[in-house]
Motif scaffolding. Structure first.
Motif, mmCIF file in Angstrom:
data_model
loop_
_atom_site.group_PDB
_atom_site.id
_atom_site.type_symbol
_atom_site.label_atom_id
_atom_site.label_comp_id
_atom_site.label_asym_id
_atom_site.label_seq_id
_atom_site.Cartn_x
_atom_site.Cartn_y
_atom_site.Cartn_z
ATOM 1 N N ALA A 1 22.523 -40.358 -3.934
ATOM 2 C CA ALA A 1 21.993 -41.902 -3.973
ATOM 3 C C ALA A 1 23.074 -42.668 -2.989
ATOM 4 O O ALA A 1 22.390 -43.214 -1.848
ATOM 5 C CB ALA A 1 22.339 -42.490 -5.141
ATOM 6 N N ALA A 2 24.258 -42.143 -2.695
ATOM 7 C CA ALA A 2 25.215 -42.810 -1.905
ATOM 8 C C ALA A 2 24.871 -42.497 -0.239
ATOM 9 O O ALA A 2 24.883 -43.242 0.695
ATOM 10 C CB ALA A 2 26.592 -42.694 -2.051
ATOM 11 N N ARG A 3 24.364 -41.168 -0.178
ATOM 12 C CA ARG A 3 24.034 -40.712 1.287
ATOM 13 C C ARG A 3 22.763 -41.271 1.537
ATOM 14 O O ARG A 3 22.553 -41.767 2.739
ATOM 15 C CB ARG A 3 23.858 -38.993 1.048
ATOM 16 N N ASN A 4 21.564 -41.432 0.659
ATOM 17 C CA ASN A 4 20.324 -42.146 1.025
ATOM 18 C C ASN A 4 20.501 -43.437 1.447
ATOM 19 O O ASN A 4 20.110 -44.024 2.254
ATOM 20 C CB ASN A 4 19.581 -41.928 -0.057
ATOM 21 N N ARG A 5 21.494 -44.107 0.625
ATOM 22 C CA ARG A 5 21.683 -45.586 0.929
ATOM 23 C C ARG A 5 22.421 -45.803 2.153
ATOM 24 O O ARG A 5 22.163 -46.501 3.038
ATOM 25 C CB ARG A 5 22.459 -46.278 -0.243
ATOM 26 N N PHE A 6 23.486 -44.879 2.440
ATOM 27 C CA PHE A 6 23.948 -45.140 3.944
ATOM 28 C C PHE A 6 22.878 -44.706 4.905
ATOM 29 O O PHE A 6 23.110 -45.279 5.830
ATOM 30 C CB PHE A 6 25.227 -43.750 3.979
ATOM 31 N N MET A 7 22.015 -43.688 4.744
ATOM 32 C CA MET A 7 21.220 -43.271 5.790
ATOM 33 C C MET A 7 20.115 -44.465 6.045
ATOM 34 O O MET A 7 19.921 -44.675 7.057
ATOM 35 C CB MET A 7 20.115 -42.188 5.423
ATOM 36 N N ARG A 8 19.818 -45.270 4.851
ATOM 37 C CA ARG A 8 19.067 -46.317 5.190
ATOM 38 C C ARG A 8 19.559 -47.608 5.947
ATOM 39 O O ARG A 8 18.839 -48.067 6.721
ATOM 40 C CB ARG A 8 18.366 -47.194 3.629
ATOM 41 N N GLU A 9 20.895 -47.707 5.533
ATOM 42 C CA GLU A 9 21.810 -48.969 6.245
ATOM 43 C C GLU A 9 21.626 -48.402 7.716
ATOM 44 O O GLU A 9 21.656 -49.215 8.455
ATOM 45 C CB GLU A 9 22.834 -48.952 5.653
ATOM 46 N N CYS A 10 22.005 -47.152 7.920
ATOM 47 C CA CYS A 10 22.199 -46.638 9.254
ATOM 48 C C CYS A 10 21.071 -47.015 10.193
ATOM 49 O O CYS A 10 21.134 -47.243 11.363
ATOM 50 C CB CYS A 10 22.814 -45.356 9.262
ATOM 51 N N MET A 11 19.987 -46.412 9.734
ATOM 52 C CA MET A 11 18.759 -46.486 10.445
ATOM 53 C C MET A 11 18.316 -47.942 10.600
ATOM 54 O O MET A 11 17.666 -48.384 11.897
ATOM 55 C CB MET A 11 17.382 -45.699 9.746
ATOM 56 N N ALA A 12 18.557 -48.994 9.738
ATOM 57 C CA ALA A 12 18.324 -50.214 10.029
ATOM 58 C C ALA A 12 19.209 -50.918 10.939
ATOM 59 O O ALA A 12 18.606 -51.699 11.904
ATOM 60 C CB ALA A 12 18.472 -50.850 8.612
ATOM 61 N N ARG A 13 20.396 -50.306 11.262
ATOM 62 C CA ARG A 13 21.127 -50.962 12.442
ATOM 63 C C ARG A 13 20.591 -50.718 13.724
ATOM 64 O O ARG A 13 20.024 -49.493 14.009
ATOM 65 C CB ARG A 13 22.351 -50.324 12.439
ATOM 66 N N SER A 14 20.510 -51.528 14.671
ATOM 67 C CA SER A 14 20.089 -51.388 16.002
ATOM 68 C C SER A 14 21.255 -50.968 16.900
ATOM 69 O O SER A 14 22.367 -51.338 16.983
ATOM 70 C CB SER A 14 19.560 -52.697 16.539
ATOM 71 N N LEU B 1 22.625 -38.823 10.674
ATOM 72 C CA LEU B 1 23.209 -37.774 9.748
ATOM 73 C C LEU B 1 24.821 -37.034 10.400
ATOM 74 O O LEU B 1 25.359 -36.709 9.380
ATOM 75 C CB LEU B 1 21.982 -36.353 10.280
ATOM 76 N N LYS B 2 24.864 -37.083 11.581
ATOM 77 C CA LYS B 2 26.104 -36.728 12.211
ATOM 78 C C LYS B 2 27.262 -37.855 11.393
ATOM 79 O O LYS B 2 28.311 -37.075 10.744
ATOM 80 C CB LYS B 2 26.339 -37.007 13.393
ATOM 81 N N GLN B 3 26.917 -38.944 11.264
ATOM 82 C CA GLN B 3 28.036 -39.782 10.792
ATOM 83 C C GLN B 3 27.897 -39.607 9.140
ATOM 84 O O GLN B 3 29.251 -39.625 8.746
ATOM 85 C CB GLN B 3 27.468 -41.361 11.003
ATOM 86 N N ALA B 4 26.851 -39.292 8.394
ATOM 87 C CA ALA B 4 26.814 -38.988 7.039
ATOM 88 C C ALA B 4 27.866 -37.841 6.863
ATOM 89 O O ALA B 4 28.552 -37.788 5.668
ATOM 90 C CB ALA B 4 25.335 -38.890 6.596
ATOM 91 N N LYS B 5 27.596 -36.817 7.471
ATOM 92 C CA LYS B 5 28.194 -35.437 7.281
ATOM 93 C C LYS B 5 29.950 -35.927 7.480
ATOM 94 O O LYS B 5 30.741 -35.117 6.600
ATOM 95 C CB LYS B 5 27.987 -34.542 8.451
ATOM 96 N N LEU B 6 30.140 -36.706 8.228
ATOM 97 C CA LEU B 6 31.671 -37.126 8.425
ATOM 98 C C LEU B 6 32.119 -38.021 7.320
ATOM 99 O O LEU B 6 33.331 -37.842 7.057
ATOM 100 C CB LEU B 6 31.918 -38.014 9.589
ATOM 101 N N GLN B 7 31.229 -38.504 6.392
ATOM 102 C CA GLN B 7 31.656 -39.301 5.199
ATOM 103 C C GLN B 7 31.886 -38.242 4.154
ATOM 104 O O GLN B 7 32.426 -38.938 2.865
ATOM 105 C CB GLN B 7 30.411 -40.534 4.907
ATOM 106 N N ARG B 8 31.433 -37.093 3.952
ATOM 107 C CA ARG B 8 31.379 -36.103 3.031
ATOM 108 C C ARG B 8 30.884 -36.557 1.707
ATOM 109 O O ARG B 8 31.562 -36.705 0.775
ATOM 110 C CB ARG B 8 33.028 -35.617 2.871
ATOM 111 N N PHE B 9 29.615 -36.997 1.611
ATOM 112 C CA PHE B 9 28.892 -37.250 0.452
ATOM 113 C C PHE B 9 28.754 -36.235 -0.582
ATOM 114 O O PHE B 9 28.655 -36.479 -1.653
ATOM 115 C CB PHE B 9 27.656 -37.988 0.701
ATOM 116 N N ASN B 10 28.701 -34.973 -0.036
ATOM 117 C CA ASN B 10 28.516 -33.889 -0.964
ATOM 118 C C ASN B 10 27.373 -33.910 -1.890
ATOM 119 O O ASN B 10 26.432 -34.125 -1.324
ATOM 120 C CB ASN B 10 29.916 -33.624 -1.773
#
Length: 65
Positions: free
Chosen positions: A52-65, A39-48
């Motif tokens: 859909a882009a934010r949700n995709r980013f969150m899925r990819e971020c959570m999948a990373r180890s 979520l912190k990284q997503a806020k820095l990306q400023r998805f506003n």
């Protein structure tokens, strides 16, 4: 006799599947910490309003180890 063997086979398969599911699930503390970091990284990306882009980013971020 065949019904008994079939029932035992089903129990063994279900038991092993449940054991696999329990071992691969991360603890809620680890999940919460990872989600907070994402979520912190997503806020820095400023998805506003691009949800859909934010949700995709969150899925990819959570999948990373």
């Amino acid at each position: 006799m065949k019904a008994l063997i079939g029932a035992l086979a089903i129990l063994v398969v279900l038991g092993s599947a449940a054991a696999d599911a329990r071992t691969s699930k991360p603890s809620s503390g680890e999940h919460s910490a990872k989600r907070a970091e994402c979520l912190k990284q997503a806020k820095l990306q400023r998805f506003n309003r691009r949800f859909a882009a934010r949700n995709r980013f969150m899925r990819e971020c959570m999948a990373r180890s």
